[in-house]
Design a protein around this motif. Structure first.
Motif, PDB file in Angstrom:
ATOM      1  N   LEU A  96       0.841  -1.189   0.000  1.00 35.39           N
ATOM      2  CA  LEU A  96       0.000   0.000   0.000  1.00 35.39           C
ATOM      3  C   LEU A  96       0.876   1.239   0.000  1.00 35.39           C
ATOM      4  CD1 LEU A  96      -2.866  -0.899   2.493  1.00 35.39           C
ATOM      5  CD2 LEU A  96      -2.925  -0.867   0.014  1.00 35.39           C
ATOM      6  N   ASN A  97       0.513   2.195  -0.801  1.00 32.74           N
ATOM      7  CA  ASN A  97       1.270   3.436  -0.913  1.00 32.74           C
ATOM      8  C   ASN A  97       0.806   4.395   0.172  1.00 32.74           C
ATOM      9  OD1 ASN A  97       2.585   5.741  -1.654  1.00 32.74           O
ATOM     10  ND2 ASN A  97       2.033   5.626  -3.819  1.00 32.74           N
ATOM     11  N   ASP A  98       1.721   4.775   1.079  1.00 27.65           N
ATOM     12  CA  ASP A  98       1.340   5.655   2.178  1.00 27.65           C
ATOM     13  C   ASP A  98       0.928   7.033   1.677  1.00 27.65           C
ATOM     14  OD1 ASP A  98       1.868   3.646   3.899  1.00 27.65           O
ATOM     15  OD2 ASP A  98       3.898   4.317   4.414  1.00 27.65           O
ATOM     16  N   ALA A  99       1.587   7.518   0.636  1.00 28.97           N
ATOM     17  CA  ALA A  99       1.239   8.837   0.116  1.00 28.97           C
ATOM     18  C   ALA A  99      -0.174   8.851  -0.447  1.00 28.97           C
ATOM     19  CB  ALA A  99       2.242   9.255  -0.961  1.00 28.97           C
ATOM     20  N   ALA A 100      -0.550   7.748  -1.078  1.00 28.36           N
ATOM     21  CA  ALA A 100      -1.895   7.672  -1.649  1.00 28.36           C
ATOM     22  C   ALA A 100      -2.952   7.526  -0.577  1.00 28.36           C
ATOM     23  CB  ALA A 100      -1.984   6.500  -2.621  1.00 28.36           C
ATOM     24  N   MET A 101      -2.543   7.114   0.635  1.00 25.73           N
ATOM     25  CA  MET A 101      -3.505   6.886   1.703  1.00 25.73           C
ATOM     26  C   MET A 101      -3.680   8.099   2.602  1.00 25.73           C
ATOM     27  SD  MET A 101      -4.575   3.770   1.327  1.00 25.73           S
ATOM     28  CE  MET A 101      -5.155   3.229   2.924  1.00 25.73           C
ATOM     29  N   ALA A 102      -3.001   9.213   2.304  1.00 21.15           N
ATOM     30  CA  ALA A 102      -3.161  10.423   3.104  1.00 21.15           C
ATOM     31  C   ALA A 102      -4.580  10.946   2.961  1.00 21.15           C
ATOM     32  CB  ALA A 102      -2.158  11.477   2.654  1.00 21.15           C
ATOM     33  N   ILE A 103      -5.169  11.402   4.066  1.00 27.10           N
ATOM     34  CA  ILE A 103      -6.591  11.737   4.083  1.00 27.10           C
ATOM     35  C   ILE A 103      -6.786  13.180   4.509  1.00 27.10           C
ATOM     36  CG2 ILE A 103      -8.813  11.197   5.148  1.00 27.10           C
ATOM     37  CD1 ILE A 103      -7.792   8.366   5.524  1.00 27.10           C
ATOM     38  N   ASP A 104      -7.590  13.908   3.762  1.00 23.39           N
ATOM     39  CA  ASP A 104      -7.978  15.268   4.108  1.00 23.39           C
ATOM     40  C   ASP A 104      -9.483  15.278   4.301  1.00 23.39           C
ATOM     41  OD1 ASP A 104      -8.373  17.901   4.479  1.00 23.39           O
ATOM     42  OD2 ASP A 104      -7.758  18.547   2.470  1.00 23.39           O
ATOM     43  N   THR A 105      -9.938  15.311   5.548  1.00 23.57           N
ATOM     44  CA  THR A 105     -11.377  15.225   5.810  1.00 23.57           C
ATOM     45  C   THR A 105     -12.106  16.496   5.459  1.00 23.57           C
ATOM     46  OG1 THR A 105     -10.930  15.883   8.077  1.00 23.57           O
ATOM     47  CG2 THR A 105     -11.111  13.537   7.636  1.00 23.57           C
ATOM     48  N   ALA A 106     -11.392  17.565   5.182  1.00 28.49           N
ATOM     49  CA  ALA A 106     -12.084  18.773   4.737  1.00 28.49           C
ATOM     50  C   ALA A 106     -12.734  18.555   3.381  1.00 28.49           C
ATOM     51  CB  ALA A 106     -11.101  19.934   4.667  1.00 28.49           C
ATOM     52  N   LYS A 107     -12.194  17.611   2.586  1.00 30.57           N
ATOM     53  CA  LYS A 107     -12.742  17.312   1.270  1.00 30.57           C
ATOM     54  C   LYS A 107     -13.503  15.998   1.257  1.00 30.57           C
ATOM     55  CE  LYS A 107      -8.995  19.729  -1.138  1.00 30.57           C
ATOM     56  NZ  LYS A 107      -7.898  19.594  -2.125  1.00 30.57           N
ATOM     57  N   ASP A 108     -13.091  15.045   2.080  1.00 26.56           N
ATOM     58  CA  ASP A 108     -13.713  13.724   2.089  1.00 26.56           C
ATOM     59  C   ASP A 108     -14.112  13.389   3.515  1.00 26.56           C
ATOM     60  OD1 ASP A 108     -14.573  11.195   1.727  1.00 26.56           O
ATOM     61  OD2 ASP A 108     -12.813  10.490   0.632  1.00 26.56           O
ATOM     62  N   LEU A 109     -15.421  13.315   3.775  1.00 24.51           N
ATOM     63  CA  LEU A 109     -15.911  13.044   5.120  1.00 24.51           C
ATOM     64  C   LEU A 109     -16.138  11.563   5.364  1.00 24.51           C
ATOM     65  CD1 LEU A 109     -18.484  15.956   5.443  1.00 24.51           C
ATOM     66  CD2 LEU A 109     -16.092  15.909   6.128  1.00 24.51           C
ATOM     67  N   THR A 110     -15.898  10.700   4.362  1.00 17.44           N
ATOM     68  CA  THR A 110     -16.136   9.266   4.521  1.00 17.44           C
ATOM     69  C   THR A 110     -14.895   8.586   5.084  1.00 17.44           C
ATOM     70  OG1 THR A 110     -15.477   8.899   2.235  1.00 17.44           O
ATOM     71  CG2 THR A 110     -17.822   9.216   2.666  1.00 17.44           C
ATOM     72  N   VAL A 111     -14.359   9.120   6.153  1.00 17.48           N
ATOM     73  CA  VAL A 111     -13.181   8.549   6.794  1.00 17.48           C
ATOM     74  C   VAL A 111     -13.633   7.645   7.929  1.00 17.48           C
ATOM     75  CG1 VAL A 111     -11.068   9.054   8.063  1.00 17.48           C
ATOM     76  CG2 VAL A 111     -11.784  10.520   6.175  1.00 17.48           C
ATOM     77  N   VAL A 112     -13.069   6.451   7.969  1.00 16.47           N
ATOM     78  CA  VAL A 112     -13.444   5.458   8.969  1.00 16.47           C
ATOM     79  C   VAL A 112     -12.266   5.245   9.913  1.00 16.47           C
ATOM     80  CG1 VAL A 112     -14.182   3.082   9.348  1.00 16.47           C
ATOM     81  CG2 VAL A 112     -15.002   4.341   7.344  1.00 16.47           C
ATOM     82  N   LYS A 113     -12.525   5.375  11.197  1.00 14.42           N
ATOM     83  CA  LYS A 113     -11.515   5.072  12.215  1.00 14.42           C
ATOM     84  C   LYS A 113     -11.738   3.639  12.669  1.00 14.42           C
ATOM     85  CE  LYS A 113     -10.114   8.133  15.055  1.00 14.42           C
ATOM     86  NZ  LYS A 113      -9.983   9.102  16.166  1.00 14.42           N
ATOM     87  N   CYS A 114     -10.758   2.796  12.452  1.00 16.39           N
ATOM     88  CA  CYS A 114     -10.907   1.361  12.687  1.00 16.39           C
ATOM     89  C   CYS A 114     -10.860   1.047  14.176  1.00 16.39           C
ATOM     90  CB  CYS A 114      -9.805   0.590  11.966  1.00 16.39           C
ATOM     91  SG  CYS A 114      -9.810   0.810  10.179  1.00 16.39           S
ATOM     92  N   ASP A 115     -11.716   0.120  14.586  1.00 17.44           N
ATOM     93  CA  ASP A 115     -11.590  -0.437  15.929  1.00 17.44           C
ATOM     94  C   ASP A 115     -10.629  -1.618  15.872  1.00 17.44           C
ATOM     95  OD1 ASP A 115     -13.036  -2.289  14.571  1.00 17.44           O
ATOM     96  OD2 ASP A 115     -14.803  -2.253  15.879  1.00 17.44           O
ATOM     97  N   GLU A 116     -10.537  -2.363  16.937  1.00 18.48           N
ATOM     98  CA  GLU A 116      -9.562  -3.462  16.996  1.00 18.48           C
ATOM     99  C   GLU A 116      -9.866  -4.532  15.946  1.00 18.48           C
ATOM    100  OE1 GLU A 116      -9.450  -5.011  20.904  1.00 18.48           O
ATOM    101  OE2 GLU A 116      -8.647  -3.176  21.825  1.00 18.48           O
ATOM    102  N   VAL A 117     -11.158  -4.787  15.717  1.00 19.17           N
ATOM    103  CA  VAL A 117     -11.525  -5.838  14.760  1.00 19.17           C
ATOM    104  C   VAL A 117     -11.105  -5.441  13.347  1.00 19.17           C
ATOM    105  CG1 VAL A 117     -13.444  -7.121  13.752  1.00 19.17           C
ATOM    106  CG2 VAL A 117     -13.429  -6.623  16.205  1.00 19.17           C
ATOM    107  N   LEU A 118     -11.424  -4.203  12.946  1.00 14.70           N
ATOM    108  CA  LEU A 118     -11.074  -3.769  11.593  1.00 14.70           C
ATOM    109  C   LEU A 118      -9.570  -3.579  11.433  1.00 14.70           C
ATOM    110  CD1 LEU A 118     -13.877  -1.242  10.530  1.00 14.70           C
ATOM    111  CD2 LEU A 118     -13.547  -3.609   9.823  1.00 14.70           C
ATOM    112  N   GLN A 119      -8.894  -3.123  12.489  1.00 17.57           N
ATOM    113  CA  GLN A 119      -7.437  -2.993  12.397  1.00 17.57           C
ATOM    114  C   GLN A 119      -6.789  -4.352  12.162  1.00 17.57           C
ATOM    115  OE1 GLN A 119      -5.457  -0.788  15.470  1.00 17.57           O
ATOM    116  NE2 GLN A 119      -6.984   0.858  15.485  1.00 17.57           N
ATOM    117  N   ASP A 120      -7.286  -5.362  12.863  1.00 18.24           N
ATOM    118  CA  ASP A 120      -6.733  -6.703  12.677  1.00 18.24           C
ATOM    119  C   ASP A 120      -7.079  -7.261  11.296  1.00 18.24           C
ATOM    120  OD1 ASP A 120      -5.470  -9.186  13.645  1.00 18.24           O
ATOM    121  OD2 ASP A 120      -7.517  -9.978  13.525  1.00 18.24           O
ATOM    122  N   LEU A 121      -8.258  -6.871  10.771  1.00 20.46           N
ATOM    123  CA  LEU A 121      -8.706  -7.401   9.486  1.00 20.46           C
ATOM    124  C   LEU A 121      -8.049  -6.687   8.311  1.00 20.46           C
ATOM    125  CD1 LEU A 121     -10.729  -9.360   8.064  1.00 20.46           C
ATOM    126  CD2 LEU A 121     -12.347  -7.449   8.033  1.00 20.46           C
TER     127      LEU A 121
END
Length: 477
Positions: free
Chosen positions: A287-312
């Motif tokens: 996965l490209n870290d630069a491509a994964m940078a997130i700006d929520t001012a433009k994209d509000l569909t940001v998901v903060k993972c819990d333990e289950v999603l982080q592991d998955l």
């Protein structure tokens, strides 16, 4: 000087409302001797078809049961709105129903038989000699491994699909031993077949059985791999993802939907007031870290993972648009069905020893289903068009009735005004006739003393008829 009665010009207020059944009455036709009159039953030069369905408000008060007509118009408007909506829905459904993904898949069971046959084996030659049958001592012994399949429809229908139409590939790996050393020398111990045709393309040749024939008089073990073709894009899930979604196999849409439902249930979408989110920390290789940078001012569909999603998924947070990329490592290639089988040369056939039932989907004939669906929709369109013709005919009859009702109302008003003040009404009516005559004569002008005589209309009948038709056509009356 002889006096002549003035004739109302057709189309004027008086002529439209006088009773036509009373010759010589006010506004009625006056018989004239001499020149023959045209046939009154002849079709007019200009035909008028009424199309106005509205009734003046005053008629609702004077005409009994006319409220039912008003209710009918209200109901018709509601039906028209519903019909337009349904027609739009039908066009959408028609376009969607022709897509391959919309056709319902038929399922059933593919029954696979694995067996072998033998010929010219030593024990077979001995039995033939005992029965007195001719035997060729130099004939080499052979065995034939057979893998055959038959589709069993759930509803008991007889299926015509061949065994090969359900396969993506099949292979037989003969395990080399000391009794068959020649298999390793000529590389004939592996036999395979793969389907080279696209899913919806018709194959030139299909088969119900896969045979492997080799010389030999000894038993031989082998591995048979059967890869079933999936008519839908289903993937085998990794053990971790299978435990999360509750399925061992799923489509990409089902996988994303399962994660999305979990996100909504847990409330893991970030709030709008979060201004900036750091780059996604990924433990997934590639996965490209630069491509994964997130700006929520433009994209509000940001998901903060819990333990289950982080592991998955191996990330702390992600955009929903990146979910498809994150779940790709969990899509595993479909595994073939592996069968261990031993070729038995001590029997003429082993048919019935090994049979396997595999749930499959019946291949869909897209072109045929599209033709059938299109024909059904054409019938619906034809019935709808026929209904519209009937509705138009009924509307024409209603419009004709409304026109008659309006004419009767106009005649009633005419006689009412004539009865209330005959002198004033005649003066006004004469003035109207004079204006009409001016319109008929156009720019030529006319002599009132001449045109008030019947002889004028007899001499200029053709010209008057032509101008009356023009006035009727331009709705100047």
């Amino acid at each position: 000087m002889a006096t002549h009665q003035s004739i109302p010009v057709p189309g004027s207020y008086a002529a439209r409302n006088l009773p036509h059944s009373a010759p010589g009455a006010l506004g009625g036709p006056v018989p004239v001797q001499g020149k023959p009159r045209p046939n009154p039953a002849a079709a007019p030069a200009i035909q008028y078809t009424p199309n106005d369905l509205s009734i003046p408000a005053k008629l609702y008060q004077d005409t009994p049961n006319l409220e039912f007509y008003k209710k009918l118009l209200d109901a018709e408007r509601e039906i028209d709105l519903i019909s337009v909506k349904k027609e739009l829905d039908f066009h959408v459904i028609h376009a969607k129903s022709l897509q391959p993904s919309s056709f319902k898949k038929e399922t059933g069971t593919l029954r696979v038989y694995v067996y072998n046959t033998c010929e010219n084996q030593p024990w077979q030659k001995q039995l033939a000699q005992q029965r007195g049958e001719p035997v060729d001592p130099a004939a080499e012994g052979f065995w034939t491994l057979k893998v055959e399949g038959k589709f069993l429809h759930k509803e008991g229908k007889e299926a015509t699909n061949k065994f090969s139409s359900f396969l993506s590939g099949i292979s037989v790996d003969l395990i080399i031993n000391e009794d068959y050393p020649h298999l390793a020398e000529n590389q004939t111990h592996v036999v395979e077949w793969r389907d080279q045709y696209p899913q919806y393309q018709q194959r030139q040749s299909e088969f119900d059985g896969f045979d492997v024939k080799r010389p030999g008089i000894f038993n031989l073990k082998c591995k048979i791999a059967i890869l079933i073709k999936e008519q839908t894009a289903r993937f085998k899930m990794s053990p971790k993802f299978s435990q999360f979604i509750g399925k061992e196999e799923a489509t990409q849409q089902e996988s994303i939907q399962g994660i999305w439902q979990y996100i909504l249930f847990k409330g893991l979408i970030t709030k709008k007031e979060v201004a900036q989110v750091d780059a996604v920390t990924s433990t997934t290789p590639g996965l490209n870290d630069a491509a994964m940078a997130i700006d929520t001012a433009k994209d509000l569909t940001v998901v903060k993972c819990d333990e289950v999603l982080q592991d998955l998924l191996g990330v702390e947070q992600f955009r929903f648009s990146e979910l498809f990329q994150l779940i790709q490592p969990h899509f595993l290639p479909r595994q073939p069905i592996i069968l261990d089988y031993e070729i038995d040369t001590r029997r003429s056939t082993t048919l019935g020893d090994l049979a396997l039932d595999i749930p499959v989907e019946l291949p869909t004939d897209i072109a045929h289903l599209q033709r059938v669906t299109s024909d059904e929709h054409k019938k619906v369109f034809a019935e709808s068009a026929q209904t519209l013709v009937q509705i138009a005919d009924l509307n024409s009859k209603i419009a004709l009735g409304v026109s008659k009702l309006k004419n009767l109302d106009t005649r009633r008003d005419f006689y009412k005004e004539l009865n209330e003040n005959p002198v004033e009404f005649i003066k006004q009516w004469t003035k109207t006739q004079s204006e009409t005559l001016k319109s008929l004569k156009s720019d030529e002008g006319y002599d009132e003393e001449v045109v008030r005589r019947a002889q004028y209309f007899e001499d200029h009948e053709d010209v008057l008829k032509e101008k009356i038709d023009v006035l009727l056509g331009t709705t100047k009356f």
